[in-house]
Enzyme design. Sequence first.
Site, PDB file in Angstrom:
ATOM      1  N   ASP A  54      46.096  41.057  38.948  1.00  0.00           N
ATOM      2  CA  ASP A  54      44.263  41.558  38.328  1.00  0.00           C
ATOM      3  C   ASP A  54      44.643  41.250  36.943  1.00  0.00           C
ATOM      4  O   ASP A  54      45.326  41.105  35.877  1.00  0.00           O
ATOM      5  CB  ASP A  54      44.166  43.226  38.046  1.00  0.00           C
ATOM      6  N   ASP A 101      38.144  36.420  36.829  1.00  0.00           N
ATOM      7  CA  ASP A 101      38.962  37.962  37.174  1.00  0.00           C
ATOM      8  C   ASP A 101      39.346  37.687  39.004  1.00  0.00           C
ATOM      9  O   ASP A 101      38.733  37.919  39.394  1.00  0.00           O
ATOM     10  CB  ASP A 101      38.319  38.889  36.690  1.00  0.00           C
TER      11      ASP A 101
END
Length: 452
Positions: free
Chosen positions: A102, A324
Site C-alpha cells: 500500500d 495508490d
Amino acid sequence: MAVRRSSVVVTLPFFLFCCFCSVSLSKQEQSHHNQNKSSSSSSFSLSFPLQSHPLPHHKPHYLRPSLASAAVAVKSPFKYSMVPVVSIPIGTPPQTQDMILDTGSQLSWIQCHGKGKKAAAGGAAGRPPSPSTATFDPSLSSSFSVLPCNHPLCKPRTPDFTLPTSCDQNRLCHYSYFYADGTLAEGNLVREKFTFSTTQTTPPLILGCATSSGDDKGILGMNLGRLSFPSQAKVSKFSYCMPARASRFGPSPTGSLYLGDNPNSGAFQYIGLMTFGQSQRMPNLDPLAYTVAMQGIRIGTRRLSIPPTAFQPDASGSGQTMIDSGSEFTYLVDEAYDKVREEVVRLVGPRMKKGYVYGGVADMCFDGDAAAIGLSIGDVAFEFEKGVEIVVAKEKVLAEVDGGVHCMAVGRSSMLGAASNIIGNFHQQDLWVEFDPGNRRVGFGRADCSRS
C-alpha cells in the site's frame, strides 16, 4: 487504498538478486555508494512475487488512513475488489506474512491476534521461512520487542497516526489506525526484523502488531512517511509490476516487487514527484502520498476538456493526484469525473445500466458484452509531463464487478469523503511503476507483469 476480495491465496517463495548483507544499507553498501557517487548506481535489489488477491469484505475498501474528522462515506456492497499482496518473512526465525502493498499508507502492521491458525516459525540457518500464515506469533521470535508507554511515539496527537496512541493496561504503547472506509486496525506498536535470509535482515523496525482488525492480511506501508517500510529500512527506491487480473474465478496471476534497483528501469519513462514541506501543509493535502502532476485524460482520440488545475492541489490541497497501489479503482474529483462520464455517455450511453451505482462511487456500469462496449469506448489515457502516459487498452477499460455487470473502473472521490484524484491499481495493470523519492521521480514501463 485497497480493495478486499475472497479467493484462495497462493503462497510463493521469495527471490533474492544481487543482495548485500542488509536491507538497511550496510557499511559495505555505503562504500559501494561512495565509489559510484550516486545512490541510483547501487546494485542493491530484492525481488518478490506480487499477486492480486480478492479480500473477504464485500465492500469498497479505500486504504488511505483518514483524519479523525474525515467522513466515512463508502458502505455499499462491493462484490469484487482487488489488492496487491506480497509474502514477507518477518521475525527470527522468520514467519512469512501476507501483506497488502500500500503506497497510500505509512504504518506497516501484521496480524497478531488469535484468529486463524498460528504461525509456524521458519527453520534455522539455511532453511526457508514458513509458508504464509494468518497470524504472527511473537513468542516464536527472538528479535521481537514491544514499545513501552514512555517511547516518544506513544504520545497523544502524534502526527504519525490517524488516532492518538495511548498506554494500555499493560503499560504498552497502543495504536489505532482508522481507514476511510471505516476499517479499524489496532494493537500495540512493536519492533521486529524483516528476515529475508540468514544474512539479509533489516534492523528492528517499528510496526503495528494488530490484535483487532477487519482483515486477514497485514499492511506493508510504503508512502513517504518516516515510519513507512522504505523509510525505516532505508530502501532508496522500489518498484512493482501489477499483473493483469484473471477472471473472477481464475487463478491469481503473479507480478513482481523490487526493493532497490530494478534491472528493467532502463526502459522506464520518468515524471516528477511533487513534494511538500511543513510550510505547505493544507487541510485536504496528504503530504506523504506519491503526488504527480497529471495534465489530462483522453478517451479514444478525444482529449477531454478538463483544466489541468483539476489535477493539482489548490490552496486547500484539493485536487492532489496520487498513485495508490492500495486502491483498486481510480477516483477523480467532480470536475474531472463529470467530464469522463459525459464522454462515456456520449459513446455508449444507451447501454449503461440505469440507476446502478457500484459501491456508492461509480455509476458508469453496463450489462451485456463487455468486449463490445470497451471497443466502443476506446483506450483511456492518463496524461503527464514529457509526453508520458498511462494507457489502458480498450479491452481492459471495464472491470467485472458482479453477476455479469462491468463498470468503468473510475469512481467519484467526493463519495469517499476525499478531495483528491487517485490512480488505483486497476489502471496500473501490466505496468512497471517505480517510486524513486531520492530523485523526486516516478517511472513507468509497459510490461507483461506475469512474466516480469
